[in-house]
Design an enzyme around this catalytic site. Sequence first.
Site, PDB file in Angstrom:
ATOM      1  N   LYS A  47      65.649  99.881  21.267  1.00 18.44           N
ATOM      2  CA  LYS A  47      64.641 100.801  21.738  1.00 18.44           C
ATOM      3  C   LYS A  47      63.452 100.069  22.329  1.00 18.44           C
ATOM      4  O   LYS A  47      62.597 100.645  22.974  1.00 18.44           O
ATOM      5  CB  LYS A  47      64.122 101.655  20.573  1.00 18.44           C
ATOM      6  CG  LYS A  47      65.201 102.347  19.795  1.00 18.44           C
ATOM      7  CD  LYS A  47      64.610 102.966  18.500  1.00 18.44           C
ATOM      8  CE  LYS A  47      65.702 103.240  17.518  1.00 18.44           C
ATOM      9  NZ  LYS A  47      65.183 103.579  16.178  1.00 18.44           N
ATOM     10  N   GLY A  48      63.415  98.743  22.079  1.00 19.54           N
ATOM     11  CA  GLY A  48      62.222  97.968  22.413  1.00 19.54           C
ATOM     12  C   GLY A  48      61.841  97.974  23.879  1.00 19.54           C
ATOM     13  O   GLY A  48      60.669  97.821  24.221  1.00 19.54           O
ATOM     14  N   GLU A 103      64.673  93.515  28.776  1.00 22.13           N
ATOM     15  CA  GLU A 103      64.543  93.382  27.325  1.00 22.13           C
ATOM     16  C   GLU A 103      63.069  93.190  26.965  1.00 22.13           C
ATOM     17  O   GLU A 103      62.280  92.682  27.759  1.00 22.13           O
ATOM     18  CB  GLU A 103      65.432  92.199  26.887  1.00 22.13           C
ATOM     19  CG  GLU A 103      65.457  91.834  25.436  1.00 22.13           C
ATOM     20  CD  GLU A 103      65.868  92.905  24.453  1.00 22.13           C
ATOM     21  OE1 GLU A 103      65.302  94.016  24.505  1.00 22.13           O
ATOM     22  OE2 GLU A 103      66.717  92.626  23.588  1.00 22.13           O
ATOM     23  N   ASP A 107      63.730  86.160  21.149  1.00 25.09           N
ATOM     24  CA  ASP A 107      63.290  85.333  20.026  1.00 25.09           C
ATOM     25  C   ASP A 107      64.271  84.169  19.911  1.00 25.09           C
ATOM     26  O   ASP A 107      64.071  83.123  20.517  1.00 25.09           O
ATOM     27  CB  ASP A 107      63.233  86.203  18.768  1.00 25.09           C
ATOM     28  CG  ASP A 107      62.693  85.446  17.565  1.00 25.09           C
ATOM     29  OD1 ASP A 107      62.327  84.276  17.722  1.00 25.09           O
ATOM     30  OD2 ASP A 107      62.635  86.034  16.468  1.00 25.09           O
ATOM     31  N   LYS A 135      59.714  83.878  23.069  1.00 22.34           N
ATOM     32  CA  LYS A 135      59.187  82.978  22.037  1.00 22.34           C
ATOM     33  C   LYS A 135      59.797  81.586  22.194  1.00 22.34           C
ATOM     34  O   LYS A 135      60.866  81.443  22.780  1.00 22.34           O
ATOM     35  CB  LYS A 135      59.514  83.539  20.648  1.00 22.34           C
ATOM     36  CG  LYS A 135      58.728  84.799  20.296  1.00 22.34           C
ATOM     37  CD  LYS A 135      58.968  85.179  18.848  1.00 22.34           C
ATOM     38  CE  LYS A 135      58.315  86.488  18.496  1.00 22.34           C
ATOM     39  NZ  LYS A 135      58.603  86.866  17.090  1.00 22.34           N
ATOM     40  N   PHE A 156      55.151  87.165  14.838  1.00 24.72           N
ATOM     41  CA  PHE A 156      55.711  88.501  14.933  1.00 24.72           C
ATOM     42  C   PHE A 156      54.712  89.411  15.651  1.00 24.72           C
ATOM     43  O   PHE A 156      53.553  89.502  15.259  1.00 24.72           O
ATOM     44  CB  PHE A 156      56.044  89.059  13.553  1.00 24.72           C
ATOM     45  CG  PHE A 156      56.930  90.263  13.647  1.00 24.72           C
ATOM     46  CD1 PHE A 156      58.297  90.111  13.813  1.00 24.72           C
ATOM     47  CD2 PHE A 156      56.391  91.537  13.603  1.00 24.72           C
ATOM     48  CE1 PHE A 156      59.119  91.227  13.931  1.00 24.72           C
ATOM     49  CE2 PHE A 156      57.217  92.656  13.724  1.00 24.72           C
ATOM     50  CZ  PHE A 156      58.578  92.494  13.883  1.00 24.72           C
ATOM     51  N   VAL A 157      55.157  90.069  16.710  1.00 23.84           N
ATOM     52  CA  VAL A 157      54.261  90.930  17.486  1.00 23.84           C
ATOM     53  C   VAL A 157      54.752  92.376  17.485  1.00 23.84           C
ATOM     54  O   VAL A 157      55.939  92.640  17.285  1.00 23.84           O
ATOM     55  CB  VAL A 157      54.134  90.423  18.939  1.00 23.84           C
ATOM     56  CG1 VAL A 157      53.423  89.086  19.003  1.00 23.84           C
ATOM     57  CG2 VAL A 157      55.495  90.329  19.628  1.00 23.84           C
ATOM     58  N   ASP A 163      58.438  97.038  17.481  1.00 22.84           N
ATOM     59  CA  ASP A 163      58.102  97.704  16.220  1.00 22.84           C
ATOM     60  C   ASP A 163      58.044  96.748  15.048  1.00 22.84           C
ATOM     61  O   ASP A 163      58.615  95.656  15.069  1.00 22.84           O
ATOM     62  CB  ASP A 163      59.160  98.763  15.898  1.00 22.84           C
ATOM     63  CG  ASP A 163      60.485  98.121  15.459  1.00 22.84           C
ATOM     64  OD1 ASP A 163      61.018  97.297  16.224  1.00 22.84           O
ATOM     65  OD2 ASP A 163      60.950  98.411  14.340  1.00 22.84           O
TER      66      ASP A 163
HETATM   67  P1  IMP Z   1      67.007  87.483  19.164  1.00 20.26           P
HETATM   68  O1  IMP Z   1      66.510  86.978  20.508  1.00 20.26           O
HETATM   69  O2  IMP Z   1      68.498  87.666  19.107  1.00 20.26           O
HETATM   70  O3  IMP Z   1      66.514  86.633  18.026  1.00 20.26           O
HETATM   71  O4  IMP Z   1      66.443  88.901  18.852  1.00 20.26           O
HETATM   72  C1  IMP Z   1      65.631  89.592  19.698  1.00 20.26           C
HETATM   73  C2  IMP Z   1      65.349  90.950  19.107  1.00 20.26           C
HETATM   74  O5  IMP Z   1      64.673  90.834  17.849  1.00 20.26           O
HETATM   75  C3  IMP Z   1      64.402  91.697  20.010  1.00 20.26           C
HETATM   76  O6  IMP Z   1      65.097  92.498  20.938  1.00 20.26           O
HETATM   77  C4  IMP Z   1      63.579  92.519  19.042  1.00 20.26           C
HETATM   78  O7  IMP Z   1      64.223  93.741  18.781  1.00 20.26           O
HETATM   79  C5  IMP Z   1      63.571  91.695  17.782  1.00 20.26           C
HETATM   80  N1  IMP Z   1      62.326  90.883  17.678  1.00 20.26           N
HETATM   81  C6  IMP Z   1      62.219  89.547  17.806  1.00 20.26           C
HETATM   82  N2  IMP Z   1      60.947  89.127  17.666  1.00 20.26           N
HETATM   83  C7  IMP Z   1      60.219  90.253  17.459  1.00 20.26           C
HETATM   84  C8  IMP Z   1      58.799  90.480  17.239  1.00 20.26           C
HETATM   85  O8  IMP Z   1      57.946  89.577  17.241  1.00 20.26           O
HETATM   86  N3  IMP Z   1      58.432  91.774  17.062  1.00 20.26           N
HETATM   87  C9  IMP Z   1      59.318  92.809  17.060  1.00 20.26           C
HETATM   88  N4  IMP Z   1      60.646  92.637  17.263  1.00 20.26           N
HETATM   89  C10 IMP Z   1      61.084  91.364  17.449  1.00 20.26           C
HETATM   90 MG    MG Z   2      65.176  94.616  21.031  1.00 19.03          MG
END
Ligand code: IMP
Ligand code: MG
Length: 185
Positions: A47-48, A103, A107, A135, A156-157, A163
């Site tokens: 949903k982000g 997206e 992270d 990040k 964490f943001v 969310d």
């Molecule tokens: P990754 O890149 O697979 O580690 O995960 C990315 C997903 O984790 C993003 O689409 C977000 O949904 C969630 N996420 C990662 N960092 C944050 C943050 O700082 N705040 C809120 N959601 C986050």
């Molecule tokens: Mg996401």
Amino acid sequence: MDAADMGRDLSNVLISEDELQTKIKELAGQIDADYAGKDLLIVGVLKGAVMIMADLARALHIPVQMDWMAVSSYGAGTKSSGVVRVLKDLDTDIANRHVLVVEDIIDSGLTLSWLLNNLQSRNPASAEICALLRKPDAVKVPIDVKYVGFDIPSEFVIGYGLDYAERYRNLPFIGTLAPHVYGGE
Ligand code: IMP
Ligand code: MG
């Protein structure tokens, strides 16, 4: 919802509403130029990405189609495992289409890396990524992100789609939370 509505739950505004909107117009300008004359499908990751999708789509001058995917990385803990489950797939057949995945944040990069592989197996004409935030850990996964809004520290943001426990998505800026929100008083 704004900073005043957050009261003492807000620690910091990291990226203001104005900075976000300026950056999104800049990204839209690059996308307009890169996809001029092409038929583009933008894919938001629920949903982000709802906020950036809505603002980016309206800032674009080229006509686009919009579709959505919902994915969840499963595994223990709060870190993404890289094993991804598709909760909602595309409605669109992307074979021979130009696809841009939109997206909220990268992270570890594991989710997007999986998603991009998944989409590439459907033989699109092209598949690229636009992420509002990135990040530092993202460098560990070899993933080519064509458009990035902001590189941010490993904190964490929340806000602008992002969310914490499904809250704060409707803030117009990106911020950080006061520690008491996570840990009780
Ligand atoms: P990754 O890149 O697979 O580690 O995960 C990315 C997903 O984790 C993003 O689409 C977000 O949904 C969630 N996420 C990662 N960092 C944050 C943050 O700082 N705040 C809120 N959601 C986050
Ligand atoms: Mg996401």
